[in-house]
Design an enzyme around this catalytic site. Structure first.
Site, PDB file in Angstrom:
ATOM      1  N   GLU A 175      13.606  45.496  18.284  1.00  0.00           N
ATOM      2  CA  GLU A 175      12.978  46.421  17.350  1.00  0.00           C
ATOM      3  C   GLU A 175      11.735  46.971  18.029  1.00  0.00           C
ATOM      4  OE1 GLU A 175      10.804  46.444  12.969  1.00  0.00           O
ATOM      5  OE2 GLU A 175      12.419  45.000  13.369  1.00  0.00           O
ATOM      6  N   LYS A 202      14.067  50.325  11.045  1.00  0.00           N
ATOM      7  CA  LYS A 202      14.165  49.641  12.347  1.00  0.00           C
ATOM      8  C   LYS A 202      14.707  48.222  12.221  1.00  0.00           C
ATOM      9  CE  LYS A 202       9.768  50.228  13.370  1.00  0.00           C
ATOM     10  NZ  LYS A 202       9.299  51.213  12.368  1.00  0.00           N
ATOM     11  N   THR A 203      14.131  47.465  11.281  1.00  0.00           N
ATOM     12  CA  THR A 203      14.496  46.048  11.186  1.00  0.00           C
ATOM     13  C   THR A 203      15.976  45.882  10.847  1.00  0.00           C
ATOM     14  OG1 THR A 203      12.260  45.377  10.565  1.00  0.00           O
ATOM     15  CG2 THR A 203      14.051  43.888   9.948  1.00  0.00           C
TER      16      THR A 203
END
Length: 369
Positions: free
Chosen positions: A169, A125-126
């Site tokens: 995010e 995600k990051t």
């Protein structure tokens, strides 16, 4: 405990805001955006982290330790899922009838009136959020964004842009990703995790279905190399929803092939419809090329051309603690990576082996993360 979405007010209509645990990597980014918006912001934390120090440096009133008196004249208190009910500031806020929001609600309030790209998934995600934010910024869209870790080149994890796109995010661990007014839902993969909240792998996977089928969602960008997200992609297609699959699979709409890793660089052929060309990234590994495909697909949905998206992605230099080069001396390179799930560790080690090529690599694990 899983969160359920709530109705929120615009960020500039909730009065002064006090953030409990303001120095966290996620909370600090949200606090900075409220400060940049002109809202009166203060916050507390038990430790003086580097994020805490940065907020202090830009003029936010910060407190070490938790004390009810530190709420001041705040009308809204923002917490994370880690804050216990016996926290003196939270207890005082509830006793005084203040508005108490979870971090995700405070973030959703900032998104009102903007086009939201929410990036979810068990892993990646990051980096994918960072890639998407940098790509849109480099292409001139000036998005707002909140990332789970700071960008390597700026040291900040958030920005309030002048454009109409907000990239976030989206954390699935406690159901936070259901709070956002998502227009483009990105799913990097689905592998059972956070079962202390979700209970079963089936319930966890169903949470991603809810995320992908919210009322605001117009398109789903999803990794079809991953078994868990491929099942969801097929389900969504069968319901007639707009899905853009990405990966190395032959049936991926956004597909990468002929991957080469040369030191810290990843190079592959990227194709979408009738358009194709070489994509070069400044981060190594097949997983990063996969993440870049997700960012690329989001960019195309938002109106970027193939040429714009590819050129902009090439400017991404990484996020802190995601295969971050710490030092390079005497022929030895030291990298730091946040990977802590077996799948993430495997991807990081694979990238390390490719980056070192014929050289040796050694690994140490810090259980404190």
């Amino acid at each position: 405990m899983l969160l359920e979405p709530i109705e929120v007010l615009p960020a500039d209509a909730i009065g002064g805001v006090h953030f409990i645990a303001i120095g966290g990597s996620g909370m600090s980014g949200v606090a900075k955006l409220y400060h940049d918006l002109g809202v009166s912001v203060a916050g507390s934390d038990r430790e003086e982290s580097k994020y805490f120090k940065k907020l202090t440096e830009i003029g936010i009133k910060t407190y070490l330790g938790h004390n009810a008196e530190q709420l001041g004249d705040a009308e809204t208190v923002v917490i994370s899922s880690a804050i216990r009910e016996d926290n003196p500031e939270l207890a005082a806020a509830r006793a005084n009838g203040l508005r108490v929001w979870h971090r995700s609600s405070a973030l959703a309030a900032l998104m009102i009136g903007r086009r939201c790209v929410a990036i979810a998934g068990t892993h990646g995600k990051t980096t994918t959020t960072g890639m998407t934010a940098v790509m849109l910024s480099a292409a001139g869209s000036d998005p707002s964004y909140v990332i789970g870790g700071p960008l390597s080149d700026t040291g900040f994890s958030s920005k309030l842009g002048s454009g109409d796109v907000f990239v976030v995010e989206a954390d699935e661990s406690d159901g936070s990703f259901l709070q956002y007014p998502t227009e483009i839902a990105v799913i990097t993969n689905i592998e059972a995790d956070h079962l202390v909240n979700w209970g079963t792998p089936q319930a966890y996977a169903e949470g991603f279905y809810r995320f992908a089928t919210q009322d605001h969602v117009k398109a789903v960008v999803i990794n079809i190399d991953d078994p868990g997200s491929k099942v969801l992609a097929e389900r969504l297609r069968n319901e007639g929803r707009k899905v853009i699959g990405y990966g190395q699979a032959a049936d991926a709409e956004v597909r990468f092939s002929n991957l080469q890793v040369k030191g810290i660089y990843s190079i592959a052929e990227l194709s979408y419809g009738s358009e194709s060309g070489e994509l070069t990234l400044q981060v190594p590994g097949w997983h990063n090329m996969s993440n870049a495909c997700a960012a690329y697909a989001s960019g195309r949905l938002l109106g970027l051309s193939h040429k714009q998206a590819v050129a902009a992605l090439a400017t991404f230099q990484g996020t802190l603690r995601r295969f971050q080069l710490i030092t390079h001396a005497a022929g030895v390179r030291l990298y730091d990576d946040y990977a802590h799930h077996p799948t993430e560790i495997e991807a990081a080690l694979s990238a390390a082996r490719k980056a070192t090529q014929a050289g040796n690599s050694e690994t140490g694990f810090d259980g404190r993360l």
